[in-house]
Design a protein around this motif. Structure first.
Motif, mmCIF file in Angstrom:
data_model
loop_
_atom_site.group_PDB
_atom_site.id
_atom_site.type_symbol
_atom_site.label_atom_id
_atom_site.label_comp_id
_atom_site.label_asym_id
_atom_site.label_seq_id
_atom_site.Cartn_x
_atom_site.Cartn_y
_atom_site.Cartn_z
ATOM 1 N N VAL A 1 42.522 44.507 36.354
ATOM 2 C CA VAL A 1 43.482 44.854 35.298
ATOM 3 C C VAL A 1 42.832 45.778 34.282
ATOM 4 O O VAL A 1 43.410 46.792 33.872
ATOM 5 C CB VAL A 1 44.000 43.574 34.610
ATOM 6 N N ASP A 2 41.610 45.442 33.879
ATOM 7 C CA ASP A 2 40.894 46.250 32.886
ATOM 8 C C ASP A 2 40.761 47.708 33.329
ATOM 9 O O ASP A 2 40.910 48.647 32.536
ATOM 10 C CB ASP A 2 39.486 45.687 32.652
ATOM 11 N N GLU A 3 40.483 47.893 34.615
ATOM 12 C CA GLU A 3 40.241 49.232 35.147
ATOM 13 C C GLU A 3 41.445 50.146 34.956
ATOM 14 O O GLU A 3 41.298 51.336 34.676
ATOM 15 C CB GLU A 3 39.893 49.129 36.633
ATOM 16 N N LYS A 4 42.635 49.607 35.110
ATOM 17 C CA LYS A 4 43.854 50.411 34.997
ATOM 18 C C LYS A 4 44.386 50.503 33.567
ATOM 19 O O LYS A 4 45.020 51.487 33.201
ATOM 20 C CB LYS A 4 44.942 49.828 35.904
ATOM 21 N N LEU A 5 44.147 49.466 32.784
ATOM 22 C CA LEU A 5 44.723 49.439 31.438
ATOM 23 C C LEU A 5 43.748 49.829 30.342
ATOM 24 O O LEU A 5 44.130 49.968 29.182
ATOM 25 C CB LEU A 5 45.281 48.040 31.140
ATOM 26 N N GLY A 6 42.458 49.995 30.688
ATOM 27 C CA GLY A 6 41.491 50.368 29.675
ATOM 28 C C GLY A 6 41.240 49.270 28.670
ATOM 29 O O GLY A 6 41.025 49.539 27.484
ATOM 30 N N LEU A 7 41.256 48.028 29.137
ATOM 31 C CA LEU A 7 41.000 46.882 28.278
ATOM 32 C C LEU A 7 39.673 46.245 28.658
ATOM 33 O O LEU A 7 39.013 46.662 29.611
ATOM 34 C CB LEU A 7 42.119 45.850 28.423
ATOM 35 N N SER A 8 39.284 45.245 27.925
ATOM 36 C CA SER A 8 38.088 44.467 28.247
ATOM 37 C C SER A 8 38.452 42.999 28.090
ATOM 38 O O SER A 8 38.141 42.368 27.077
ATOM 39 C CB SER A 8 36.926 44.856 27.324
ATOM 40 N N LEU A 9 39.117 42.476 29.115
ATOM 41 C CA LEU A 9 39.597 41.103 29.062
ATOM 42 C C LEU A 9 38.610 40.170 29.754
ATOM 43 O O LEU A 9 37.998 40.522 30.751
ATOM 44 C CB LEU A 9 40.959 40.984 29.752
ATOM 45 N N SER A 10 38.488 38.977 29.220
ATOM 46 C CA SER A 10 37.634 37.951 29.822
ATOM 47 C C SER A 10 38.461 36.685 29.987
ATOM 48 O O SER A 10 39.496 36.516 29.321
ATOM 49 C CB SER A 10 36.435 37.659 28.913
ATOM 50 N N PRO A 11 38.026 35.781 30.864
ATOM 51 C CA PRO A 11 38.752 34.513 30.998
ATOM 52 C C PRO A 11 38.876 33.785 29.668
ATOM 53 O O PRO A 11 39.903 33.150 29.391
ATOM 54 C CB PRO A 11 37.903 33.732 31.997
ATOM 55 N N GLU A 12 37.848 33.896 28.825
ATOM 56 C CA GLU A 12 37.874 33.210 27.524
ATOM 57 C C GLU A 12 38.921 33.843 26.604
ATOM 58 O O GLU A 12 39.626 33.153 25.863
ATOM 59 C CB GLU A 12 36.506 33.264 26.865
ATOM 60 N N ALA A 13 39.024 35.178 26.643
ATOM 61 C CA ALA A 13 39.942 35.874 25.745
ATOM 62 C C ALA A 13 41.404 35.555 26.052
ATOM 63 O O ALA A 13 42.234 35.474 25.146
ATOM 64 C CB ALA A 13 39.714 37.384 25.825
ATOM 65 N N SER B 1 42.485 32.807 27.751
ATOM 66 C CA SER B 1 42.740 31.381 27.976
ATOM 67 C C SER B 1 43.742 30.868 26.943
ATOM 68 O O SER B 1 43.743 31.299 25.784
ATOM 69 C CB SER B 1 41.444 30.578 27.898
ATOM 70 N N LEU B 2 44.604 29.962 27.377
ATOM 71 C CA LEU B 2 45.596 29.364 26.486
ATOM 72 C C LEU B 2 45.317 27.872 26.392
ATOM 73 O O LEU B 2 45.104 27.209 27.414
ATOM 74 C CB LEU B 2 47.013 29.587 27.031
ATOM 75 N N PRO B 3 45.310 27.311 25.201
ATOM 76 C CA PRO B 3 44.948 25.898 25.020
ATOM 77 C C PRO B 3 45.866 24.943 25.772
ATOM 78 O O PRO B 3 47.084 24.958 25.587
ATOM 79 C CB PRO B 3 45.065 25.701 23.500
ATOM 80 N N GLY B 4 45.267 24.138 26.672
ATOM 81 C CA GLY B 4 46.033 23.143 27.399
ATOM 82 C C GLY B 4 46.934 23.693 28.477
ATOM 83 O O GLY B 4 47.762 22.971 29.028
ATOM 84 N N ILE B 5 46.779 24.974 28.816
ATOM 85 C CA ILE B 5 47.644 25.640 29.796
ATOM 86 C C ILE B 5 46.764 26.266 30.874
ATOM 87 O O ILE B 5 45.775 26.928 30.576
ATOM 88 C CB ILE B 5 48.519 26.708 29.116
ATOM 89 N N ASP B 6 47.122 26.064 32.136
ATOM 90 C CA ASP B 6 46.294 26.501 33.260
ATOM 91 C C ASP B 6 46.505 27.974 33.598
ATOM 92 O O ASP B 6 47.637 28.423 33.821
ATOM 93 C CB ASP B 6 46.612 25.674 34.512
ATOM 94 N N PHE B 7 45.395 28.728 33.644
ATOM 95 C CA PHE B 7 45.406 30.096 34.173
ATOM 96 C C PHE B 7 45.665 30.007 35.674
ATOM 97 O O PHE B 7 45.051 29.205 36.372
ATOM 98 C CB PHE B 7 44.048 30.744 33.898
#
Length: 267
Positions: free
Chosen positions: A163-175, A177-183
């Protein structure tokens, strides 16, 4: 764990249609489809993605006010991506998921035919049209769609990297993550020639939830709230990307979750 009677996900059903499963798993799904009406109906729906557009939507076209729709569609200018003839940058159909492809095409076609929106992906209309399309296909999601284990951290990172490669973002699993909700998964889709990221989650309390992101040159906008297809959406932009968090949770909870994502993604 005995998976004999486990309801297959849309990805599994799409893989079955494409002949990508083992003989044992294919036989399991075939048996489930013969015994479970819900599985059979979902399999039939997803099978439409392997047909031509005309075949897949023939039942709807037969019932549509044809002359009126043709007049409306004729007035819609073709997007630049269609004029150039360049193919969409999709990966394999299994990765993209037949269900999403069918829903996305149907959502765009119906939305443009009914509302007359067809001016392309511009800063003027992106803040409403793309959210409408996303809401259309997320409304098809069920808990079974996102069934299965939570991917390991390295798998999440790999999906987010694409996703980062196409959108020019720097996303991580931590960034993200949603509290109490499964990725559950991160997918790279395409809408009007623009890459669209969808990060899907399963909330134990309310079901499917998704964080979606597109490139945007719109002015930065603070989080706002709207409802579509019986779901709550929190949306915002930062000057380079537009974001939306969509789900069935209460508006206050969605807003609190979105506030956390906005801070982490901007960090």
């Amino acid at each position: 764990m005995n998976t004999k009677h486990t309801i297959p996900s849309d990805e599994d059903l799409t893989a079955f249609i494409d002949g990508e499963l083992t003989a044992e798993e294919a036989a399991r799904i075939k048996t489930l489809a013969s015994e479970n009406e819900g599985v059979a109906e979902r399999l039939e729906f997803l099978s439409r993605a392997s047909l031509s557009f005309e075949q897949a939507f023939a039942p709807l076209l037969a019932q549509a006010p044809r002359e009126k729709l043709e007049t409306m569609l004729a007035a819609i200018p073709a997007p630049e991506s269609a004029k150039s003839g360049s193919p969409p940058a999709f990966a394999t159909r299994r990765r993209f998921l037949g269900a999403l492809a069918a829903a996305l095409v149907a959502g765009i076609a119906i939305d443009r035919a009914v509302t007359g929106i067809g001016r392309g992906f511009s800063a003027k209309d992106e803040n409403s049209e793309w959210r409408a399309v996303v809401a259309d296909y997320i409304s098809l999601y069920t808990r079974e769609t996102l069934a299965g284990r939570v991917p390991a951290a390295d798998v999440q990172a790999a999906q987010l990297g694409a996703v980062d490669e196409k959108l020019g973002l720097s996303l991580s699993p931590e960034a993200v993550s949603l509290p109490g909700i499964d990725f559950k998964r991160a997918l790279l889709l395409q809408y009007d020639g623009k890459p669209l990221a969808q990060i899907a989650y399963l909330d134990p309390e309310t079901g499917p939830m998704a964080l979606c992101i597109v490139r945007s040159d719109a002015v930065p906008k603070a989080p706002d709230l709207e409802s579509r297809k019986g779901m709550n959406i929190v949306f915002w932009s930062n000057g380079t990307h537009a974001f939306m968090l969509i789900g069935h949770a209460a508006a206050d909870r969605m807003k609190a979750i979105a506030d956390g994502v906005q801070v982490r993604v901007a960090a």
